[in-house]
Design an enzyme around this catalytic site. Sequence first.
Site, short mmCIF file in Angstrom:
data_model
loop_
_atom_site.label_atom_id
_atom_site.label_comp_id
_atom_site.label_asym_id
_atom_site.label_seq_id
_atom_site.Cartn_x
_atom_site.Cartn_y
_atom_site.Cartn_z
N SER A 32 33.52 40.88 42.46
CA SER A 32 34.41 42.03 42.49
C SER A 32 34.29 42.94 41.27
O SER A 32 33.22 43.46 40.98
CB SER A 32 35.84 41.52 42.68
N HIS A 33 35.38 43.05 40.51
CA HIS A 33 35.41 43.97 39.38
C HIS A 33 34.80 43.36 38.13
O HIS A 33 34.74 44.02 37.09
CB HIS A 33 36.87 44.36 39.11
N ASP B 89 35.65 49.62 42.92
CA ASP B 89 35.14 48.55 42.03
C ASP B 89 33.81 48.00 42.52
O ASP B 89 33.18 48.58 43.41
CB ASP B 89 36.19 47.45 41.92
N ASP C 253 32.78 45.58 44.49
CA ASP C 253 32.53 45.30 45.90
C ASP C 253 33.27 46.24 46.85
O ASP C 253 33.30 46.02 48.06
CB ASP C 253 32.89 43.85 46.22
N ASP D 192 36.52 47.06 47.27
CA ASP D 192 37.83 46.84 47.88
C ASP D 192 38.98 47.42 47.05
O ASP D 192 40.08 47.58 47.56
CB ASP D 192 38.07 45.35 48.21
N ARG D 193 38.73 47.72 45.79
CA ARG D 193 39.81 48.30 44.97
C ARG D 193 39.72 49.82 44.93
O ARG D 193 38.65 50.39 45.18
CB ARG D 193 39.71 47.79 43.54
N LYS E 276 41.40 44.40 51.36
CA LYS E 276 41.80 45.69 50.82
C LYS E 276 40.58 46.60 50.85
O LYS E 276 39.45 46.12 50.90
CB LYS E 276 42.37 45.54 49.42
C1 G16 Z 1 41.38 39.63 43.79
C2 G16 Z 1 42.27 39.39 44.96
C3 G16 Z 1 43.51 40.24 44.84
C4 G16 Z 1 44.20 40.02 43.52
C5 G16 Z 1 43.22 40.24 42.40
C6 G16 Z 1 43.77 39.92 41.02
O1 G16 Z 1 40.91 40.94 43.82
O2 G16 Z 1 41.61 39.69 46.17
O3 G16 Z 1 44.34 39.93 45.91
O4 G16 Z 1 45.29 40.87 43.38
O5 G16 Z 1 42.09 39.43 42.58
O6 G16 Z 1 43.94 38.57 40.90
P1 G16 Z 1 44.27 37.90 39.51
O7 G16 Z 1 45.50 38.59 38.99
O8 G16 Z 1 44.47 36.46 39.88
O9 G16 Z 1 43.09 38.13 38.59
P2 G16 Z 1 39.36 41.26 43.66
O10 G16 Z 1 39.26 42.74 43.74
O11 G16 Z 1 38.99 40.68 42.31
O12 G16 Z 1 38.71 40.53 44.79
#
Ligand code: G16
Length: 542
Positions: free
Chosen positions: A112-113, A276, A278, A280-281, A375
């Site tokens: 992801s990010h 981000d 991937d 989704d953000r 998302k």
């Molecule tokens: C993932 C989850 C999200 C979550 C985020 C932050 O996002 O899919 O639902 O809100 O992590 O999680 P944490 O606060 O535990 O770091 P992504 O975009 O990283 O896949």
Amino acid sequence: MIRTVAVSPFSDQKPGTSGLRKKVSVFRQPHYAECFIQSIFDVLEGMDGQTLVVGGDGRFWNREVVQTTIRMAAANGFARVIVGRGGILSTPAASHVIRKYGAFGGIILSASHNPGGPDEDFGIKYNASNGGPAPERITDAIYARSRIIDSYRIYETGDVDIDVIGDSFVGATKVQVIDPVADYADLMEGLFDFAAIRALIAGGFRLSFDAMHAVTGPYAVEILERRLGAPAGSVVNAVPLPDFGGHHPDPNMVHAKALFDRMFAADAPDFGAASDGDGDRNIILGRGIFVTPSDSLAMLAANAHLAPGYADGLAGIARSMPTSAAADRVADALGLPHYETPTGWKFFGNLLDAGRVTICGEESAGTGSSHVREKDGLWAVLLWLNILAARRESVAAIARQHWLRFGRNYYARHDYEAIDSAAAEGLIAALREKLATLPGNRIGDLAVIAADDFAYHDPVDGSDSRHQGIRILFEGGSRIVFRLSGTGTSGATLRVYLERYEPADGRLDYETPAALAGLIAAADGIAEIRSRTGRQRPDVIT
Ligand code: G16
């Protein structure tokens, strides 16, 4: 030929908030990815003859694990593997492809990010046939399996050509390479009024979308520039790179600073957004204004009916617990049910599948709807553009009117990154100890009315999730939440979520830090952040 490879299990394959995320060096250990993928296959039932979708965000190590996954899927009985060309699928596009082609599930490769490259992060997660991240009962089973696994199955063959659209075979398994963008772009065109957005842009409306050298580049160029007519260059950093150009593909004030600078400059465009690693953000900006993700969720929900895909209204709204209550106020005003779930998109899946909610969102820059089960960054950008095209007002004007109607939830998240894990656990444990003593106390001019460790009872499948974050609720709708991130790969990250509600007839034009000053001081006092972490200030404020 199928080979069965004997292995010793790894003890550290516990999926976090969203799949297994580790340093690339961890994934590069012999058999590491294979053991996790086999653990996924071992806990699934009935995949013989089925379809598996495979794709990732293109980060370093993506292509290697795509090849491994294809060969293991063939050895484990899948009849068909659908893979995005080049091994690429944004997370929301993967969710759509799983749903559209009736797949059994999908393996999504992404951290992801988090940053990418040989010394940075990689990740693997499993999404089920509804297109959504596997629920906790499945991720728990995968982890349990990974601790005792003693072999994996893999087809012995050379690499599959994943760079050319078309079909090939690994044994009896058909490998279908598809255009990663087309299906997703068509889905978006069905939800939004592209003609109205095209007319808005043709009329001189200027936008800037920062793809952060990540997976959304090709999607944004196709949709925003080709289909909607934004001038070439409206999408910046559009070419995905395996190391994201050395940046964190995390759309926030720190890592998307160039976009913030552009949007707060004298000649700023009308609309700015970023996604981000991937896809989704999302973050949303107007000229001289940043719309917090919590506000964006509320504003999208209040205006969604202006887009054709949501013209019939919403079934309900869901937000993760740390997300501000701004969306609840919209739901109440519209007479809609609203839900508060733990952090993690997987918790929205049941509510969406049951038709209880249409729109969901999280403070962590995530918004999405029932169109997929992830998302979706570009979806949020397009819904904003559709609303702007319908209302013909600026982002700032829409935000102001929203607050005048619903009141304003001032909001910020303070992150203390890569702190000592034991210190972080100690801080949370000490807070838990204190919870019962807090209600009735005053901290500065804030009166505590409740304090708890958030637990969620899923109204659809009846499952319970406990210890999902410490909440301290104050009179008047203000709140502090403490939790540890479940997506980091080094040490622990403490997240402190701060929220203060100001009613519609209250003061709506504070600068956020000033509005939250009392809560920031209270957070440090209650949790002893500075003394326990040794940090004087947060690393990232969003
Ligand atoms: C993932 C989850 C999200 C979550 C985020 C932050 O996002 O899919 O639902 O809100 O992590 O999680 P944490 O606060 O535990 O770091 P992504 O975009 O990283 O896949």
